[in-house]
Design a protein around this motif. Sequence first.
Motif, PDB file in Angstrom:
ATOM      1  N   VAL A  52       0.843  -1.198   0.000  1.00  0.00           N
ATOM      2  CA  VAL A  52       0.000   0.000   0.000  1.00  0.00           C
ATOM      3  C   VAL A  52       0.884   1.255   0.000  1.00  0.00           C
ATOM      4  O   VAL A  52       0.635   2.211  -0.749  1.00  0.00           O
ATOM      5  N   LEU A  89       1.029   4.123  -2.959  1.00  0.00           N
ATOM      6  CA  LEU A  89       0.480   5.455  -2.715  1.00  0.00           C
ATOM      7  C   LEU A  89       1.530   6.534  -2.462  1.00  0.00           C
ATOM      8  O   LEU A  89       1.286   7.708  -2.724  1.00  0.00           O
ATOM      9  N   VAL A 113       4.584  10.359  -5.340  1.00  0.00           N
ATOM     10  CA  VAL A 113       4.894  11.723  -4.884  1.00  0.00           C
ATOM     11  C   VAL A 113       6.374  12.032  -5.084  1.00  0.00           C
ATOM     12  O   VAL A 113       6.745  13.112  -5.554  1.00  0.00           O
ATOM     13  N   ASN A 153       9.290  19.164   1.873  1.00  0.00           N
ATOM     14  CA  ASN A 153       7.946  18.674   2.193  1.00  0.00           C
ATOM     15  C   ASN A 153       7.558  17.528   1.264  1.00  0.00           C
ATOM     16  O   ASN A 153       7.102  16.484   1.715  1.00  0.00           O
ATOM     17  N   PHE A 154       7.733  17.721  -0.030  1.00  0.00           N
ATOM     18  CA  PHE A 154       7.343  16.700  -1.005  1.00  0.00           C
ATOM     19  C   PHE A 154       8.212  15.452  -0.874  1.00  0.00           C
ATOM     20  O   PHE A 154       7.741  14.329  -0.909  1.00  0.00           O
ATOM     21  N   PHE A 161       7.401  13.445   2.158  1.00  0.00           N
ATOM     22  CA  PHE A 161       6.065  12.827   2.106  1.00  0.00           C
ATOM     23  C   PHE A 161       6.173  11.399   1.568  1.00  0.00           C
ATOM     24  O   PHE A 161       5.420  10.516   1.958  1.00  0.00           O
ATOM     25  N   PHE A 207      -0.223   3.697   8.017  1.00  0.00           N
ATOM     26  CA  PHE A 207      -1.073   4.893   8.014  1.00  0.00           C
ATOM     27  C   PHE A 207      -0.378   6.071   8.701  1.00  0.00           C
ATOM     28  O   PHE A 207      -0.308   7.178   8.145  1.00  0.00           O
ATOM     29  N   PHE A 246       2.286   8.355   7.017  1.00  0.00           N
ATOM     30  CA  PHE A 246       1.929   9.481   6.146  1.00  0.00           C
ATOM     31  C   PHE A 246       1.768  10.790   6.918  1.00  0.00           C
ATOM     32  O   PHE A 246       1.616  11.847   6.313  1.00  0.00           O
ATOM     33  N   LEU A 247       1.744  10.714   8.242  1.00  0.00           N
ATOM     34  CA  LEU A 247       1.395  11.905   9.032  1.00  0.00           C
ATOM     35  C   LEU A 247       2.600  12.576   9.679  1.00  0.00           C
ATOM     36  O   LEU A 247       2.446  13.526  10.428  1.00  0.00           O
ATOM     37  N   TRP A 257       5.921  13.295   8.176  1.00  0.00           N
ATOM     38  CA  TRP A 257       7.105  13.523   7.337  1.00  0.00           C
ATOM     39  C   TRP A 257       7.961  14.714   7.761  1.00  0.00           C
ATOM     40  O   TRP A 257       9.181  14.678   7.637  1.00  0.00           O
ATOM     41  N   MET A 266      12.394  17.879   9.186  1.00  0.00           N
ATOM     42  CA  MET A 266      12.590  19.274   8.736  1.00  0.00           C
ATOM     43  C   MET A 266      12.479  20.293   9.857  1.00  0.00           C
ATOM     44  O   MET A 266      12.240  21.457   9.602  1.00  0.00           O
ATOM     45  N   ILE A 289       4.216  26.177  14.288  1.00  0.00           N
ATOM     46  CA  ILE A 289       2.953  25.442  14.439  1.00  0.00           C
ATOM     47  C   ILE A 289       3.058  24.084  13.743  1.00  0.00           C
ATOM     48  O   ILE A 289       2.743  23.036  14.323  1.00  0.00           O
ATOM     49  N   ALA A 290       3.551  24.090  12.488  1.00  0.00           N
ATOM     50  CA  ALA A 290       3.695  22.824  11.760  1.00  0.00           C
ATOM     51  C   ALA A 290       4.646  21.888  12.497  1.00  0.00           C
ATOM     52  O   ALA A 290       4.371  20.687  12.641  1.00  0.00           O
ATOM     53  N   ILE A 330       2.909  20.298  15.505  1.00  0.00           N
ATOM     54  CA  ILE A 330       1.944  19.261  15.106  1.00  0.00           C
ATOM     55  C   ILE A 330       2.691  17.988  14.702  1.00  0.00           C
ATOM     56  O   ILE A 330       2.362  16.888  15.143  1.00  0.00           O
ATOM     57  N   PHE A 331       3.737  18.151  13.888  1.00  0.00           N
ATOM     58  CA  PHE A 331       4.452  16.966  13.392  1.00  0.00           C
ATOM     59  C   PHE A 331       5.217  16.257  14.514  1.00  0.00           C
ATOM     60  O   PHE A 331       5.350  15.034  14.511  1.00  0.00           O
ATOM     61  N   PHE A 354      -9.023   6.738  -0.971  1.00  0.00           N
ATOM     62  CA  PHE A 354      -8.015   6.922   0.078  1.00  0.00           C
ATOM     63  C   PHE A 354      -6.851   7.811  -0.384  1.00  0.00           C
ATOM     64  O   PHE A 354      -6.429   8.717   0.352  1.00  0.00           O
ATOM     65  N   LEU A 372      -4.985  11.382   1.124  1.00  0.00           N
ATOM     66  CA  LEU A 372      -3.545  11.634   1.308  1.00  0.00           C
ATOM     67  C   LEU A 372      -3.119  12.895   0.567  1.00  0.00           C
ATOM     68  O   LEU A 372      -2.292  13.672   1.060  1.00  0.00           O
ATOM     69  N   LEU A 416      -4.054  15.717   2.574  1.00  0.00           N
ATOM     70  CA  LEU A 416      -3.115  15.829   3.703  1.00  0.00           C
ATOM     71  C   LEU A 416      -1.823  16.513   3.259  1.00  0.00           C
ATOM     72  O   LEU A 416      -1.318  17.431   3.928  1.00  0.00           O
ATOM     73  N   LEU A 417      -1.290  16.064   2.110  1.00  0.00           N
ATOM     74  CA  LEU A 417      -0.035  16.637   1.596  1.00  0.00           C
ATOM     75  C   LEU A 417      -0.190  18.135   1.366  1.00  0.00           C
ATOM     76  O   LEU A 417       0.628  18.940   1.829  1.00  0.00           O
ATOM     77  N   MET A 436      -1.193  20.105   4.899  1.00  0.00           N
ATOM     78  CA  MET A 436      -0.123  20.320   5.887  1.00  0.00           C
ATOM     79  C   MET A 436       1.003  21.174   5.322  1.00  0.00           C
ATOM     80  O   MET A 436       1.634  21.933   6.057  1.00  0.00           O
ATOM     81  N   THR A 437       1.267  21.046   4.012  1.00  0.00           N
ATOM     82  CA  THR A 437       2.306  21.894   3.413  1.00  0.00           C
ATOM     83  C   THR A 437       1.872  23.356   3.439  1.00  0.00           C
ATOM     84  O   THR A 437       2.670  24.253   3.752  1.00  0.00           O
ATOM     85  N   THR A 476      -0.273  24.604   5.601  1.00  0.00           N
ATOM     86  CA  THR A 476      -0.231  25.009   7.009  1.00  0.00           C
ATOM     87  C   THR A 476       1.160  25.527   7.358  1.00  0.00           C
ATOM     88  O   THR A 476       1.319  26.550   8.032  1.00  0.00           O
ATOM     89  N   ASP A 477       2.180  24.788   6.888  1.00  0.00           N
ATOM     90  CA  ASP A 477       3.560  25.227   7.130  1.00  0.00           C
ATOM     91  C   ASP A 477       3.810  26.584   6.475  1.00  0.00           C
ATOM     92  O   ASP A 477       4.243  27.534   7.124  1.00  0.00           O
ATOM     93  N   THR A 512       1.998  29.664   8.063  1.00  0.00           N
ATOM     94  CA  THR A 512       2.231  30.017   9.468  1.00  0.00           C
ATOM     95  C   THR A 512       3.701  30.264   9.767  1.00  0.00           C
ATOM     96  O   THR A 512       4.104  30.337  10.916  1.00  0.00           O
TER      97      THR A 512
END
Lengths: 533, 102
Positions: free
Chosen positions: A205, A209, A213, A245-246, A249, A293, A296-297, A299, A303, A311-312, A315-316, B79, B83, B86-87, B90-91, B93-94, B97
């Motif tokens: 998976v 997915l 990217v 970021n990319f 990910f 899962f 993915f949250l 990455w 950085m 803030i980012a 969260i991360f 799904f 994602l 999300l990409l 969140m990017t 958001t960064d 801010t």
Amino acid sequence: MANHTIAHNVYVPFLEKKGILSWILTTDHKRIGILYLISISFFFLVAGVFALLLRYELLTPASDFVQPHTYNVLFTLHGSIMVFFFIVPGLAASFGNFLIPLMIGAPDVAFPKLNLGSYWIYLLGTVIVLIALAKPADTGWTFYTPYSATTDTDVVLITLGVFVLGFSSILTGLNFIVTIHKMRAPGMTWHRLPLFIWASYATAVLQLLATPVVGITLLLLITERTLGVGFFDPAKGGDPVLFQNFFWFYSHPAVYIMIIPAMGVISEIIPVFARKPIFGYKAIAYSSLGIAFISFLVWAHHMFTSGISDIAATIFSFLTFLVAIPTAIKVFNWTATLYKGSIHLHSAMLYALAFVFLFTIGGLTGLFLGALAADIHLHDTYFVVAHMHYVMIGGTVMGFFGALHFWYPKWFGRMFNETVAKIAWFFIFIGFNVTFFPQFFLGVQGMPRRYATYPAEFESLMSLSTYGSWILGAGIIIMTVNLIAGLINGEKAPQNPYGSLSLEWQVPSPPPLENFEEIPHVTDWSYGYGKKK
Amino acid sequence: MSTHSHAEEHHITSNKTYIVVWAALMVMTAITVYVSYINFGTFNIVIALVVASIKASIVALYFMHLKFEDSITWVFALFPLSLLALLIGMTITDTFTRTIVP
């Protein structure tokens, strides 16, 4: 576990057919698995030689063995080859190919020709990268902008090679997902699947997915370098942090593409050599999907010092700690499986135990790096190098070596010398720790990564690390020679030398061309060890 | 195979449906081209992306048969979109801010 019988009178082992065409045009998943195994092992050894050269340069504080630019090229090649040619395809492509159809009771994968195509795409990617070696990149395996957009080394060709490799990964993932959904033998329900299959599913998976990217990201970088479009260059209105970021990910889930199959291997080895049912089957199975899962949250934890917003980063950082839950579930369940088990220290089991021990160190040191304040100090130091290698060698490579020793008799129909295998394991285990444990201290003391020279105060730990790399290298040579010698003059392997209950051990060694004479009817899971018959 | 025999029936889409979908895609392409000549400010990109999303959706639904597939295929189709959200989310958001250092 399965109430079927094998008709031995028609047994033709899959290795029977000879000739180059029987390999390069094969659609047999077991042969394609061997093609991957040979390719990734070759690149592992090549990248390992680069590592030894790097460590040799670092034996003394001065830049006396190679020039700094050559050093930059060496660590770029070491990282790129290890990541993209060995560890990402790694266990998933080699053992995944060999084991998935056998373990679920299928004659092959869902799309055998696509499977061969995936291998050839992998080879095409390697050829492109080899051409790029004419002017090798010096960016590190992460190809960070803005440097990668401006350096005059051949970034375009090496990233194009990685882009092509990505397609191999995507198609393999697609093939495995469809195979696991559609090709399971009657009675092989989801909750009877071996845990290696759950791990392979979660990995597939991620391959499907996440990989697109990084493909698109590298294409954007190539576009920026060749056409001058400003995606990442601030002078052209781009944002260099956007690349990170990319890139992450994909590349953080990629860490789990590398490690989850190894976790699946450990879940197979431990119950066999502890002679106990696996503890917490469903928890281990679903934690594989959980890790996939959560991967993915998280990455941007790569950085925290790159200039992303507070803030980012907060969260991360919070999300990163969630990774500890499914990984700890696995480690606790493996440990609970060992508890009061009848443990047999076969070489495969030694690698599995090394995995649990070393991966735990790798995982726990990740908590320091996931914490924002500590990461400011530790980022881009040898602490990160040590953490990463404890997860990747201590985890994935130990799992890979464990798988090699565990399924070797089944795959090749031969046995290796077990005593020599244990000696090799000892060298590898000691060598690995001597190489990488000192690097935690170097990192805490502020030694940055990716420098050819360093202050004299770090010399004792640095040279200790280099000596460790020699022990590690010796262990890998002993292991390689032992496994090759086994192929040439090893004893013939019995069908099921370890008394495993899993389906792949219920067919002859090596398996017949079509795997099963008749598609088996599965009536139980494969972990029912220690029950009275 | 295991438990999927119920989903083996294949829907056959009529040629008429394919032609209507193709015509709709052509019309939307024309709209995209036409709108690009009018200055709506930032809404130009919004309109282009909305039209492109509608086009991608009907290609997936009709040409790729998603409309007639079972629920597991829908899960695999939708799904990745979460994602993608999300990409991008969140990017952004960064980016929005960040503290700008003068």
